[in-house]
Design a protein around this motif. Sequence first.
Motif, mmCIF file in Angstrom:
data_model
loop_
_atom_site.group_PDB
_atom_site.id
_atom_site.type_symbol
_atom_site.label_atom_id
_atom_site.label_comp_id
_atom_site.label_asym_id
_atom_site.label_seq_id
_atom_site.Cartn_x
_atom_site.Cartn_y
_atom_site.Cartn_z
ATOM 1 N N HIS A 307 0.834 -1.203 0.000
ATOM 2 C CA HIS A 307 0.000 0.000 0.000
ATOM 3 C C HIS A 307 0.868 1.251 0.000
ATOM 4 C CE1 HIS A 307 -2.839 3.040 1.567
ATOM 5 N NE2 HIS A 307 -3.761 2.302 0.985
ATOM 6 N N PHE A 308 1.950 1.233 0.756
ATOM 7 C CA PHE A 308 2.835 2.397 0.809
ATOM 8 C C PHE A 308 3.632 2.579 -0.482
ATOM 9 C CE2 PHE A 308 3.107 2.591 5.745
ATOM 10 C CZ PHE A 308 1.948 3.356 5.768
ATOM 11 N N THR A 309 3.864 1.497 -1.241
ATOM 12 C CA THR A 309 4.518 1.702 -2.535
ATOM 13 C C THR A 309 3.615 2.518 -3.456
ATOM 14 O OG1 THR A 309 3.695 -0.363 -3.553
ATOM 15 C CG2 THR A 309 5.789 -0.480 -2.354
ATOM 16 N N TYR A 310 2.307 2.329 -3.338
ATOM 17 C CA TYR A 310 1.369 3.132 -4.124
ATOM 18 C C TYR A 310 1.294 4.562 -3.579
ATOM 19 C CZ TYR A 310 -0.469 -1.009 -6.542
ATOM 20 O OH TYR A 310 -0.612 -2.127 -7.328
ATOM 21 N N MET A 311 1.342 4.707 -2.266
ATOM 22 C CA MET A 311 1.245 6.038 -1.669
ATOM 23 C C MET A 311 2.464 6.901 -1.973
ATOM 24 S SD MET A 311 -0.662 5.599 2.035
ATOM 25 C CE MET A 311 -0.536 7.357 2.367
ATOM 26 N N THR A 312 3.629 6.266 -2.131
ATOM 27 C CA THR A 312 4.861 7.026 -2.385
ATOM 28 C C THR A 312 5.276 6.982 -3.851
ATOM 29 O OG1 THR A 312 6.232 5.084 -1.880
ATOM 30 C CG2 THR A 312 5.713 6.573 -0.046
ATOM 31 N N ALA A 313 4.457 6.401 -4.703
ATOM 32 C CA ALA A 313 4.829 6.209 -6.106
ATOM 33 C C ALA A 313 5.039 7.543 -6.820
ATOM 34 C CB ALA A 313 3.758 5.405 -6.824
ATOM 35 N N THR A 314 6.041 7.560 -7.682
ATOM 36 C CA THR A 314 6.319 8.742 -8.500
ATOM 37 C C THR A 314 6.264 8.432 -9.991
ATOM 38 O OG1 THR A 314 8.699 8.288 -8.315
ATOM 39 C CG2 THR A 314 7.739 9.845 -6.737
ATOM 40 N N LYS A 315 6.126 7.138 -10.332
ATOM 41 C CA LYS A 315 6.068 6.787 -11.755
ATOM 42 C C LYS A 315 5.294 5.491 -11.943
ATOM 43 C CE LYS A 315 8.990 5.838 -15.806
ATOM 44 N NZ LYS A 315 10.383 5.704 -16.305
ATOM 45 N N TRP A 316 4.421 5.499 -12.951
ATOM 46 C CA TRP A 316 3.694 4.309 -13.381
ATOM 47 C C TRP A 316 3.853 4.165 -14.889
ATOM 48 C CZ3 TRP A 316 1.838 7.758 -9.863
ATOM 49 C CH2 TRP A 316 1.321 7.282 -8.652
ATOM 50 N N SER A 318 1.453 2.364 -16.241
ATOM 51 C CA SER A 318 0.002 2.433 -16.399
ATOM 52 C C SER A 318 -0.608 2.333 -15.012
ATOM 53 C CB SER A 318 -0.501 1.280 -17.271
ATOM 54 O OG SER A 318 -1.912 1.150 -17.174
ATOM 55 N N PHE A 319 -1.728 3.018 -14.791
ATOM 56 C CA PHE A 319 -2.380 2.944 -13.485
ATOM 57 C C PHE A 319 -3.062 1.594 -13.261
ATOM 58 C CE2 PHE A 319 -2.489 7.719 -13.883
ATOM 59 C CZ PHE A 319 -1.523 7.921 -12.902
ATOM 60 N N THR A 320 -3.127 0.776 -14.290
ATOM 61 C CA THR A 320 -3.658 -0.578 -14.132
ATOM 62 C C THR A 320 -2.564 -1.558 -13.721
ATOM 63 O OG1 THR A 320 -3.321 -1.102 -16.474
ATOM 64 C CG2 THR A 320 -5.454 -0.153 -15.839
ATOM 65 N N GLU A 321 -1.348 -1.059 -13.533
ATOM 66 C CA GLU A 321 -0.219 -1.879 -13.104
ATOM 67 C C GLU A 321 0.392 -1.273 -11.847
ATOM 68 O OE1 GLU A 321 2.525 -1.926 -16.318
ATOM 69 O OE2 GLU A 321 1.121 -2.840 -17.748
ATOM 70 N N PRO A 322 1.134 -2.063 -11.074
ATOM 71 C CA PRO A 322 1.816 -1.498 -9.904
ATOM 72 C C PRO A 322 2.800 -0.411 -10.326
ATOM 73 C CG PRO A 322 1.802 -3.898 -9.808
ATOM 74 C CD PRO A 322 1.319 -3.523 -11.179
#
Length: 346
Positions: A307-316, A318-322
């Motif tokens: 969950h925190f990897t998503y909260m601190t994410a700076t690059k995707w 695609s939003f359908t992928e981690p």
Amino acid sequence: MEQSVVIQESTFVKDTLSLSDNSSSTTGNSPSDSPQLGNSPQQQQEEMLALLHKQKHIMAHSISSLTSEITSDEGLMRELHQAKVIIIRHANSTFNLKWSQVEKEIKLQAPPEVDPFLSVVSDRDLLDCPLSDLGIKQCEEASATASRLANVSAVFISPLRRALQTAYLLFKSHPNFASINFVIHPHLRENMHTVCDVPEDWSVVEEQYRLLFPNLNTSFVQHVSKEGPWYISQLQDPTRTELKATLQSDVSKHHHDVVMEKVLATYPERVESAYNTNQRVQSFKHFLQGYMENSHGQICVVGHSQHFTYMTATKWNSFTEPPVEYRFLANCEFYPFDKHLTPVDI
């Protein structure tokens, strides 16, 4: 402080309904999706490990077994004191411990023919697991850091027991423990993947932790518990509808049995889609911004690695992928979150 939480409840309910209506789906692997392992032992091991790394769960749980090096480093403390929001990953859990034990075993044995972690993923004793002895020790060591955060006024916590136990052990000796507003927020639960991500019955959890926290707000979980198990209502369709239909068609089945069937049928893929987790995270960030407008003091958030990897994410990609760029927190690690506060439009 309690009033500012109540002010935001209507927004939370609206966000939750929107989340349920707009999430994308995820499906498990069919037998034809599984790779055919090579004939030689070396090929088998390489291909099995490649599959496990593809699913991104070796990293998630092996790193989780590490002891966080929380120290009294003054540089770190300055950063923490200056932060408006601090995120804290839960301490080592019994699931983390068993996962790391399997990792050690496969390094000493012949190449596995099947996923060696399946026995851990399916172990019902690890459902909504508590902290391990190592995790309790981590909390004891890190509680000194928590106690030095004198301006903490609110702590938001995942409803899963390993996060609740971590929050209690970290802050029970805090000088302001009796006045801190502890708020359990369902958007902070872990991405659903294995047995440890399946929550215990909410009535059991609430009864236990209401006795421990002097000022505990559970209203957000209660809002999403009106139509059955709260966490099922947070999943994406068609998974959510499928699980609800199964429970309605056979009232003798417990929701744990139904959800665990789904977990094992989907594994090593995740029951919850990346897009759905992204939506939960962005919804919580919007909520947090609104909360901060009506409150004073520092805020801590106790939650989970994925969950925190998503909260601190700076690059995707695609939003359908981690996410592909993020901060991965060790157990019991404190991390200043301010630069990640702004929600991302997905």
